[in-house]
Design a protein around this motif. Structure first.
Motif, short mmCIF file in Angstrom:
data_model
loop_
_atom_site.label_atom_id
_atom_site.label_comp_id
_atom_site.label_asym_id
_atom_site.label_seq_id
_atom_site.Cartn_x
_atom_site.Cartn_y
_atom_site.Cartn_z
N TYR A 11 -64.45 -44.05 -47.45
CA TYR A 11 -63.71 -44.68 -46.35
C TYR A 11 -63.64 -43.75 -45.15
CZ TYR A 11 -60.33 -47.54 -43.90
OH TYR A 11 -59.73 -48.33 -42.95
N VAL A 12 -63.27 -42.48 -45.42
CA VAL A 12 -63.14 -41.52 -44.31
C VAL A 12 -64.49 -41.33 -43.60
CG1 VAL A 12 -62.71 -39.09 -43.76
CG2 VAL A 12 -61.16 -40.33 -45.30
N PHE A 13 -65.56 -41.18 -44.39
CA PHE A 13 -66.89 -40.94 -43.79
C PHE A 13 -67.34 -42.13 -42.95
CE2 PHE A 13 -71.53 -41.18 -43.92
CZ PHE A 13 -71.88 -39.93 -43.44
N ASN A 14 -67.21 -43.35 -43.56
CA ASN A 14 -67.64 -44.55 -42.84
C ASN A 14 -66.78 -44.80 -41.61
OD1 ASN A 14 -69.69 -45.03 -44.69
ND2 ASN A 14 -68.39 -46.32 -46.01
N ASP A 15 -65.48 -44.50 -41.73
CA ASP A 15 -64.58 -44.71 -40.59
C ASP A 15 -64.98 -43.77 -39.43
OD1 ASP A 15 -62.01 -45.77 -39.42
OD2 ASP A 15 -61.60 -43.61 -39.42
N ARG A 16 -65.24 -42.55 -39.75
CA ARG A 16 -65.61 -41.60 -38.68
C ARG A 16 -66.99 -41.91 -38.09
NH1 ARG A 16 -63.16 -36.03 -41.43
NH2 ARG A 16 -60.96 -36.69 -41.24
N ILE A 17 -67.89 -42.38 -38.95
CA ILE A 17 -69.20 -42.79 -38.43
C ILE A 17 -69.02 -43.99 -37.50
CG2 ILE A 17 -71.42 -43.86 -39.03
CD1 ILE A 17 -71.40 -40.90 -39.52
N ALA A 18 -68.18 -44.93 -37.95
CA ALA A 18 -67.95 -46.12 -37.12
C ALA A 18 -67.31 -45.75 -35.79
CB ALA A 18 -67.06 -47.11 -37.88
N LYS A 19 -66.47 -44.73 -35.82
CA LYS A 19 -65.82 -44.30 -34.58
C LYS A 19 -66.67 -43.26 -33.83
CE LYS A 19 -61.21 -45.09 -36.53
NZ LYS A 19 -59.96 -44.43 -37.01
N GLU A 20 -67.92 -43.03 -34.35
CA GLU A 20 -68.86 -42.10 -33.73
C GLU A 20 -68.32 -40.67 -33.69
OE1 GLU A 20 -70.33 -43.52 -30.03
OE2 GLU A 20 -70.98 -45.44 -30.85
N GLN A 21 -67.49 -40.36 -34.68
CA GLN A 21 -67.00 -39.00 -34.85
C GLN A 21 -67.94 -38.29 -35.84
OE1 GLN A 21 -62.91 -39.44 -36.13
NE2 GLN A 21 -62.27 -40.38 -34.19
N TYR A 22 -69.16 -38.03 -35.33
CA TYR A 22 -70.23 -37.60 -36.24
C TYR A 22 -69.99 -36.20 -36.79
CZ TYR A 22 -72.47 -41.55 -33.97
OH TYR A 22 -72.76 -42.80 -33.49
N GLU A 23 -69.50 -35.33 -35.99
CA GLU A 23 -69.25 -33.98 -36.49
C GLU A 23 -68.18 -33.98 -37.56
OE1 GLU A 23 -68.39 -31.39 -33.28
OE2 GLU A 23 -70.39 -31.56 -32.36
N GLU A 24 -67.10 -34.80 -37.35
CA GLU A 24 -66.05 -34.89 -38.36
C GLU A 24 -66.59 -35.52 -39.64
OE1 GLU A 24 -65.92 -35.78 -35.33
OE2 GLU A 24 -64.14 -34.96 -34.31
N ALA A 25 -67.47 -36.52 -39.48
CA ALA A 25 -68.05 -37.18 -40.66
C ALA A 25 -68.90 -36.19 -41.45
CB ALA A 25 -68.89 -38.38 -40.23
N ILE A 26 -69.70 -35.39 -40.73
CA ILE A 26 -70.55 -34.42 -41.41
C ILE A 26 -69.71 -33.34 -42.08
CG2 ILE A 26 -72.27 -32.62 -40.99
CD1 ILE A 26 -73.40 -34.42 -38.77
N ALA A 27 -68.63 -32.93 -41.43
CA ALA A 27 -67.73 -31.94 -42.04
C ALA A 27 -67.13 -32.48 -43.33
CB ALA A 27 -66.64 -31.55 -41.05
N ALA A 28 -66.72 -33.76 -43.30
CA ALA A 28 -66.16 -34.38 -44.50
C ALA A 28 -67.21 -34.45 -45.60
CB ALA A 28 -65.65 -35.78 -44.16
N LEU A 29 -68.47 -34.74 -45.21
CA LEU A 29 -69.55 -34.83 -46.20
C LEU A 29 -69.77 -33.47 -46.86
CD1 LEU A 29 -72.81 -36.80 -45.92
CD2 LEU A 29 -72.95 -34.39 -46.49
N HIS A 30 -69.79 -32.41 -46.07
CA HIS A 30 -69.98 -31.08 -46.65
C HIS A 30 -68.85 -30.73 -47.61
CE1 HIS A 30 -72.74 -29.77 -43.06
NE2 HIS A 30 -73.37 -30.54 -43.96
N LYS A 31 -67.63 -31.13 -47.23
CA LYS A 31 -66.46 -30.85 -48.08
C LYS A 31 -66.55 -31.60 -49.40
CE LYS A 31 -61.42 -30.58 -47.69
NZ LYS A 31 -60.26 -30.85 -46.81
#
Length: 938
Positions: free
Chosen positions: A320-340
């Motif tokens: 949910y967090v990853f898709n939400d940030r991708i949807a909001k174009e918060q790509y760096e935050e999404a990638i950070a969440a993915l690494h975590k």
């Protein structure tokens, strides 16, 4: 930006040409300075500003070798510097005439034609340079600039787009495109067309992602159109390119505020403040208050975010967090969440693909390329990943080609062929073909074309490329065979278009073989050329010239007639036909008539006039040998009316006048001949002879000394004569002979008249009276007729009344033959001696041979006679009269022209004759004569 280029075009083209252009290995192996020390010295003088001194040295070299292309180029460089563009153009064109591959000359001609506003011509020279190096960026930009100067913006835009695809990372080309797009954007914006303005600005971003104005234009126009989502997308892209930019930070805040997305505003402001944006604190406090007011219900994203913060391995919370940030174009935050999350649960293909997708959405192409290569190695069976890998490798291959890293590009193209689909393989094959061609690895390029032909058998373009490669590799037989295969399968329309390419391929080989004197091979190749294109003018011209070189005159005439039949209006082929006809003496009159008609229609055509003059020389020489002096004079005068300074024709005119016995005119015109050192003495002697013959008055003194072999007594005759030559060729002669002997003195007076009636017929008449020793009365008449070019017949009648009371009648028949410098004569003298009612037939058969040394006054002579009577000359002197018995004579002499006015000769004869008629009791006596003669003309 393009305007700046326009103002600086002289510096860009001229100095760039001389010192910064890329070396073109296909045209020249090196620059003039590298190959020629003299050219380097001159160029150094130019560099030091010593233009005049350098020009003088170049011109001095040209006097030694007018066809020195490099010297022509350096003189053209001087005139270009002096802005004397007409002179510069002349020298540079001459340079290319002698060395068509001279790159320096072509570059300077681009400058000259640009400065003189002959833009089309400048484009032509640029095209010639691009044929050799099609990836030359500077030339492409110059060509685009010229089209814009000419007002052809459509072609300029097309070329700019094309070269930009080849050099996608080039900053200068990006700047050019940006300027064009900026002007269009301004025009569209002024017209109020928002959608078109957005598209233009988006295109500018794609082509120039580092131009801030383009992002602002897209964002503002999306806001005007009410499309805030897309406005936010381009704001994020702008911040990715320009992190921390205040303008884009405020744009994003404004858009998010309009959408009431306060949590995102707060997160964004926190991030910016951590990066040093301390001035945003007041805004943060303001939006924090607004967020609190707006957050009446719990946000699911916040809740899942808190779960994920506490449990990073929770897949549901992560998704949910990853898709939400991708949807909001918060790509760096999404990638950070993915690494975590990956750190907690470990590596998986799903997470790798999500990471790749996030970077793709972010637009980080460098990272996408790196990850694609890495993950393709890990997951080679993934079709989508393989397609991405092929696409990335394709871009890398193009970049390596542009950077000149051909070996790397070849490796990339091979990878694409190995892993790509049908479309990608086709692109890679083309790329690999271009790479091999660039590296001149023609055989490998041919192998690639063979692979492509397996998929597209009979493809015309591929076969033409293969033919071109064989041609470049020096295997013209294969090249021509393939090209002929294409021509055979082509439609008539395509065949007409392709025929010029065939000629362009075969012509250099014919020329090369001809220059190396491999004439048999050149003729075979030319015949092959005509088999394919029997109407090709250039092929016909080559074949005519080759037939001439191999001395196949019949073939030369045949091809010249074919060319003249097909191109009757082409003067060049009429000239060739005439030259071929000149080799056949029977056709030479027709050749002369053909050229005469043409020169009447084209009186200022210099090559035609030169050929007409040369043909006239051959035809006139033929007429002179045939003794057709009047006709020769006519054709020579005709040719001289078109080229009056032709010294050879003037000399031949003098020969015609000599044949007509108009010696004054012969002397005048033969002076135009320019003899060599070896010929000078003989030529001067001949002129002296003509000068002597041109005088109207002549005085001759001769003396004959005779002695019998059995008697030492000397008998002599002295003669003095005067002759007067009239303008019509007739002559009057008065002659006085004197003989002193024991019996007394004898004097003979004689008059003679001769006259030409036609060019071939002349007559002579003389009458003499004497008081003693000579014939009492002598009357002679003779006629001479030239019945063939080198033959002359003579017939004469004579009567002599001797002091013994005898009457002697004579009939003379003679013939003469000229063989080069020899003249051979034979005379049959028939006599009828009447004495006291009795008549006796007598005869004498004589021969004479003369060898002329440079003129008829200089000769060697040999004579002889045999018969039952002395020869006619001895009868005139009356040294003895031994009739109806054996008489024989031999003799030799020499004549010499001493000066222009004076000539002399000497001759000796030996007569042997029978003294008694009865053979049993016969005695023989010998008579020796010496003849001396001196002539003075005035």
């Amino acid at each position: 930006m393009l305007k700046k280029f326009k103002y600086a075009k002289i510096l860009v083209v001229f100095f760039g040409t001389l010192s910064y252009y890329q070396p073109v290995q296909a045209q020249r192996a090196g620059t003039t300075i590298e190959r020629n020390e003299e050219a380097k010295e001159i160029n150094d003088l130019y560099s030091k500003g010593k233009w005049e001194e350098g020009k003088n040295k170049a011109e001095a070299n040209l006097k030694k070798n007018p066809k020195d292309s490099d010297m022509r180029m350096l003189v053209g460089k001087y005139y270009t510097h002096r802005q004397q563009y007409d002179k510069a153009r002349y020298e540079l064109v001459k340079s290319l005439e002698y060395a068509p591959a001279n790159v320096e000359s072509k570059h300077m001609l681009v400058t000259v034609e640009t400065e003189t506003q002959r833009y089309s011509s400048a484009i032509c020279y640029i095209n010639e340079l691009l044929e050799v190096n099609p990836y030359w960026k500077g030339l492409w930009r110059k060509k685009i600039e010229l089209y814009r100067t000419m007002g052809n913006h459509v072609e300029a835009d097309r070329l700019l787009k094309r070269i930009s695809q080849i050099y996608p990372e080039d900053s200068e080309l990006k700047g050019d495109q940006a300027y064009v797009q900026e002007q269009r954007a301004v025009a569209v914006a002024k017209a109020g067309r928002i959608d078109e303005t957005i598209e233009v600005s988006k295109k500018r971003i794609d082509e120039q992602p580092r131009q801030q104005d383009s992002y602002f234009a897209v964002i503002d126009n999306y806001i005007k159109a009410g499309d805030y989502n897309n406005a936010l997308v381009y704001t994020e892209r702008a911040l990715n390119e320009f992190p921390g930019n205040g303008g884009f930070v405020q744009k994003k805040i404004a858009i998010l505020e309009h959408q009431q997305r306060y949590p995102e505003i707060l997160s964004f402001l926190e991030l910016q403040m951590k990066r040093g944006g301390g001035s945003l604190r007041s805004q943060y406090n303001y939006f924090l208050l607004e967020a609190a007011r707006n957050a009446k219900n719990n946000d699911p994203a916040s809740l899942y975010g808190k779960i994920f913060e506490g449990s990073p391995s929770n897949k549901e919370a992560f998704d949910y967090v990853f898709n939400d940030r991708i949807a909001k174009e918060q790509y760096e935050e999404a990638i950070a969440a993915l690494h975590k999350h990956r750190h907690s649960v470990g590596v998986s293909k799903e997470l790798d693909m999500k990471e790749l997708m996030a970077y793709k959405r972010m637009g980080n192409e460098e990272k996408v390329a790196a990850l694609t290569r890495t993950y393709f190695i890990k997951y080679p069976a993934d079709v989508e990943l393989r397609d991405s890998y092929v696409a990335v490798t394709l871009q890398q291959a193009k970049a390596n080609m542009l950077d000149g890293k051909i070996d790397n590009a070849i490796s990339d193209w091979k990878d694409i062929i190995q892993h790509g689909g049908e479309e990608s393989i086709a692109i890679a094959q083309n790329g690999l073909y271009n790479a091999y061609v660039t590296e001149k690895r023609y055989q490998e390029a041919i192998m690639i074309l063979d692979d492509m032909l397996l998929d597209k058998p009979g493809n015309m373009d591929l076969l033409l490329k293969k033919s071109d490669l064989y041609n470049k590799g020096g295997r013209y037989e294969y090249a021509l065979s393939i090209y002929e295969q294409v021509l055979g399968a082509a439609s008539q329309q395509d065949r007409d278009r392709l025929m010029s390419g065939y000629s362009e391929m075969v012509q250099p080989w014919v020329k090369s073989l001809k220059e190396r004197y491999q004439l048999a091979e050149a003729r075979q190749l030319c015949d092959r050329w005509l088999t394919v294109d029997d109407k090709n003018q250039e092929a016909l011209l080559y074949m005519i010239n080759i037939c001439y070189q191999v001395k196949d005159k019949a073939a030369m005439l045949r091809y010249a007639q074919i060319a003249e039949d097909r191109y009757g209006d082409d003067i060049a082929f009429k000239i060739k036909l005439a030259e071929a006809m000149n080799h056949n003496a029977e056709k030479r009159p027709d050749s002369w008539a053909l050229l005469h008609r043409e020169v009447q229609l084209n009186p200022y055509h210099e090559p035609l006039i030169n050929t007409f003059s040369h043909t006239t020389e051959e035809y006139a020489s033929q007429l002179l040998k045939q003794k057709e002096h009047l006709q020769a004079l006519t054709v020579i005068d005709t040719a001289l009316s078109y080229k009056e300074d032709n010294k050879t024709l003037k000399y031949m005119k003098g020969l015609a006048y000599e044949g007509l016995k108009q010696y004054d005119s012969a002397y005048r015109y033969q002076q135009f001949y320019e003899p060599s050192l070896l010929e000078f003495a003989d030529f001067k002697s001949h002129l002296d002879y003509l000068g002597q013959k041109s005088y109207r008055n002549n005085v001759g003194i001769s003396h004959v000394r005779a002695r019998y072999g059995d008697d030492y007594a000397i008998t002599s005759i002295s003669t003095v004569e005067y002759s007067r030559l009239l303008h019509n060729g007739a002559a009057y002669i008065g002659r006085l002979n004197y003989a002193g002997r024991e019996e007394g003195k004898g004097v003979q007076g004689q008059v003679e008249w001769s006259a030409p009636w036609t060019e071939k017929l002349s007559t002579r008449f003389d009458l003499a009276l004497a008081n003693k020793f000579f014939a009492k009365l002598t009357v002679n008449a003779a006629a001479l007729y030239s019945f063939k070019p080198t033959w002359e017949a003579e017939g004469g009648l004579g009567y002599r009344r001797l002091f013994t009371g005898e009457n002697l009648f004579n009939l003379n028949l003679g013939v003469s033959k000229d063989i080069d410098d020899f003249r051979l004569s034979a005379k049959w003298s028939n006599f009828l001696l009447e004495n006291k009612g009795e008549s006796i037939y007598l005869y004498s058969l004589g021969g004479k041979a003369q060898y002329f040394m440079n003129n008829p006054k200089n000769y060697l002579l040999a004579i002889g006679s045999i018969g039952n009577s002395p020869d006619i000359d001895l009868l005139n002197t009356q040294f003895y009269n031994s009739f109806n018995v054996f008489n024989a004579m031999v003799g030799a002499g020499i004549g010499r022209s001493i000066t222009k006015n004076i000539g002399a000769s000497v001759m000796g004869t030996w007569y042997n004759f029978q003294t008694e008629k009865t053979v049993v009791t016969a005695n023989y006596r010998n008579l020796y004569n010496l003849y001396f003669q001196l002539n003075v003309s005035f």
